[in-house]
Design an enzyme around this catalytic site. Sequence first.
Site, short mmCIF file in Angstrom:
data_model
loop_
_atom_site.label_atom_id
_atom_site.label_comp_id
_atom_site.label_asym_id
_atom_site.label_seq_id
_atom_site.Cartn_x
_atom_site.Cartn_y
_atom_site.Cartn_z
N CYS A 42 51.01 70.78 31.47
CA CYS A 42 50.51 72.16 31.45
C CYS A 42 49.13 72.25 30.81
O CYS A 42 48.33 73.13 31.14
CB CYS A 42 51.47 73.06 30.67
SG CYS A 42 53.18 73.02 31.22
N SER B 199 64.64 80.29 29.95
CA SER B 199 63.40 79.90 30.59
C SER B 199 63.11 80.83 31.76
O SER B 199 64.03 81.41 32.35
CB SER B 199 63.55 78.46 31.12
OG SER B 199 62.57 78.16 32.07
N GLU C 222 65.85 78.06 24.58
CA GLU C 222 66.05 78.44 25.97
C GLU C 222 67.23 77.68 26.56
O GLU C 222 67.53 76.57 26.12
CB GLU C 222 64.78 78.15 26.79
CG GLU C 222 63.63 79.08 26.45
CD GLU C 222 62.41 78.85 27.31
OE1 GLU C 222 61.51 79.69 27.27
OE2 GLU C 222 62.35 77.83 28.02
N CYS D 257 54.29 75.30 35.12
CA CYS D 257 55.42 75.31 36.05
C CYS D 257 55.16 76.25 37.23
O CYS D 257 54.71 77.38 37.05
CB CYS D 257 56.69 75.70 35.32
SG CYS D 257 57.13 74.54 34.01
N ASP E 31 58.19 73.15 26.36
CA ASP E 31 59.57 73.60 26.53
C ASP E 31 60.33 72.66 27.46
O ASP E 31 61.47 72.29 27.21
CB ASP E 31 59.60 75.00 27.15
CG ASP E 31 58.99 76.05 26.25
OD1 ASP E 31 58.59 75.70 25.13
OD2 ASP E 31 58.88 77.20 26.68
N CYS F 50 50.48 76.89 28.74
CA CYS F 50 51.94 76.75 28.72
C CYS F 50 52.54 78.02 28.12
O CYS F 50 51.83 78.86 27.57
CB CYS F 50 52.34 75.50 27.94
SG CYS F 50 54.04 74.94 28.26
N ASP F 51 53.86 78.13 28.18
CA ASP F 51 54.54 79.40 27.90
C ASP F 51 54.13 80.08 26.59
O ASP F 51 53.86 81.28 26.56
CB ASP F 51 56.06 79.17 27.85
CG ASP F 51 56.61 78.72 29.18
OD1 ASP F 51 55.83 78.37 30.07
OD2 ASP F 51 57.84 78.70 29.32
N LYS F 52 54.11 79.34 25.48
CA LYS F 52 53.85 79.96 24.18
C LYS F 52 52.37 80.06 23.87
O LYS F 52 51.95 80.82 23.00
CB LYS F 52 54.56 79.19 23.05
CG LYS F 52 56.04 78.97 23.30
CD LYS F 52 56.76 80.24 23.67
CE LYS F 52 58.15 79.98 24.16
NZ LYS F 52 58.25 79.19 25.40
#
Length: 582
Positions: A74, A496, A470, A219, A106, A147-149
């Site tokens: 990512c 997730s 998650e 992702c 993650d 990335c997610d965070k």
Amino acid sequence: MSSSSKPPMSGSKNTPKAKAKKARVNPRAYSSVVVDGKDRAASRAMLRPVGFSDADFKKPQIGIASTWSMVTPCNMHINKLADKACSGVDLAGGKGVIFNTITISDGISMGTENMKYSLVSREVIADSIETVMACQGYDGIVAVGGCDKNMPGCLMAIARLDRPAVFVYGGTILPGMHNGKQLDVVSVFEAIGAEANNKIPLKELKAIESKAIPGPGSCGGMYTANTMASAIEAMGMSLSNSSAQAAVSEHKLEDCEAAGKAVMNLVKKGITPKMIMTKKAFENAMTVAIALGGSTNLVLHLLAMAHCVGIKLSLADFTRVGKRVPMLADLKPSGRYSMADLIEIGGIQPLMKMLLDAGLLHGDCLTVTGKTLKQNLAKVKPYPGAQDIIRAMDNPIKSDSHLVVLKGNLSPEGSVAKISGHEGLRFEGRARVYNSSDAALKAILDQKVKKGDVVVIRNEGPKGGPGMQEMLSHTGAIMGQGLGNEVALITDGRFSGGTHGFVVGHITPEAHVGGPIALVKNGDRITIDAKSRTLSMDVSAKELAARKAKWKAPKVKYKRGVLAKYAANVSSASEGAITDQF
């Protein structure tokens, strides 16, 4: 500003934004404190070896917050994107300075105790960016997240600082391919479940593992990264069309350079995040993410971001907005298409134009372009007629939000369900209770979970986990075993963006503080009802009171380090699981 003046602090009334109302904008309101005057000679001396010239000391200084690392695909390309953003700042007359913050993955840590650090990293990222920006006296910021965070972490810092800012998304990954079928990381999690249930051979799992992640980028479905990128663009904190770009593309490099130039425009005009991140802008973010079928993590992160900018946002706002916004995108995980497919037909801008024309977006909201959302969308063309990725307004996948806030005797403060309509709108079953994520995953892989079960995973909330793990490994295994429509899963943890199926997370109060989820017993009848927006167990109030009287608070799991500090300070998931609660 004189060399003896103190810099305006985050949240202070003495900010450039406040001054702009009284007098002309000072584009060097923060950096001048650090480098102007004879008494700042030592500061200038320290900056010369890192590339400052005499001329640079007279320019606005822009921090380029890079989340580059080789920890995860990512973020593995973000160093190049940060360089481009820095170049854009320099070309526009500023002085860009690149600094780093952390990232975690993650996808790599999923299904292990290590995943407890995932949500915690959001706070670390926000704190570290705020720390560098405020200490060094940068006049503006370009933050590059992948990335997610990273994304909410960057926006939380941007909101606290309230200095001119542009967020850049690192971009989506291109799909892998196997036997003519697109793959992504969720394909691997579901293949694990399929192999455990003898639906595919081990060599097939190996092949999927080897092909699913072909290179850099986040992702590839409408999972948390693409959800947050789209929401941030809709909020006005990213440049137009920047969320729907591949990580490896000329468009993404151009976007980064443009972001560097854009932040200089904001600095010169005195436009700060608080002028952009309004209540209506948050509603725009919700609207676009709902239409796209986005992740449940959107709720958690928008609540946190709103808190940092001083906007009152609650679960009730998601219900209010969700009642009028249809789900239009046939995107993974519940749909058929990837973000790369959406990019091919024009990205999210035509969707935003559709929503604006339908009266579902606030067109008067200011954005980082310096223009309003309506102005940004004025020349956007519609999707090509042959596409079936984004439905027409009169032919939605679901007529209202797939993100449903549920309350009831199991979640009196609220919980968040992801119900796209494919699963149905109601599920009733018997509780199968697990006191940890690990115990639940083992049981699922051992095929102990059966048709009609409601898997209950507790003690995984913000405090109890700590960190709200998650459950993608769990839901992936359930889907891989062919039980996606026959088993539900509820938790005080979270999911997730790749999760699909009948799932409810963020249950509050969490088990660790004695919430009703702590009182559920094996065999209790549990009902999830998206129409009535309830999550309930068929247990009388008297019986629940008797169980509560016998309940004992669990022991603290961590007594030092990051997780201990997080558990001691974090708020409820219904408030965004934030640590700066003041």
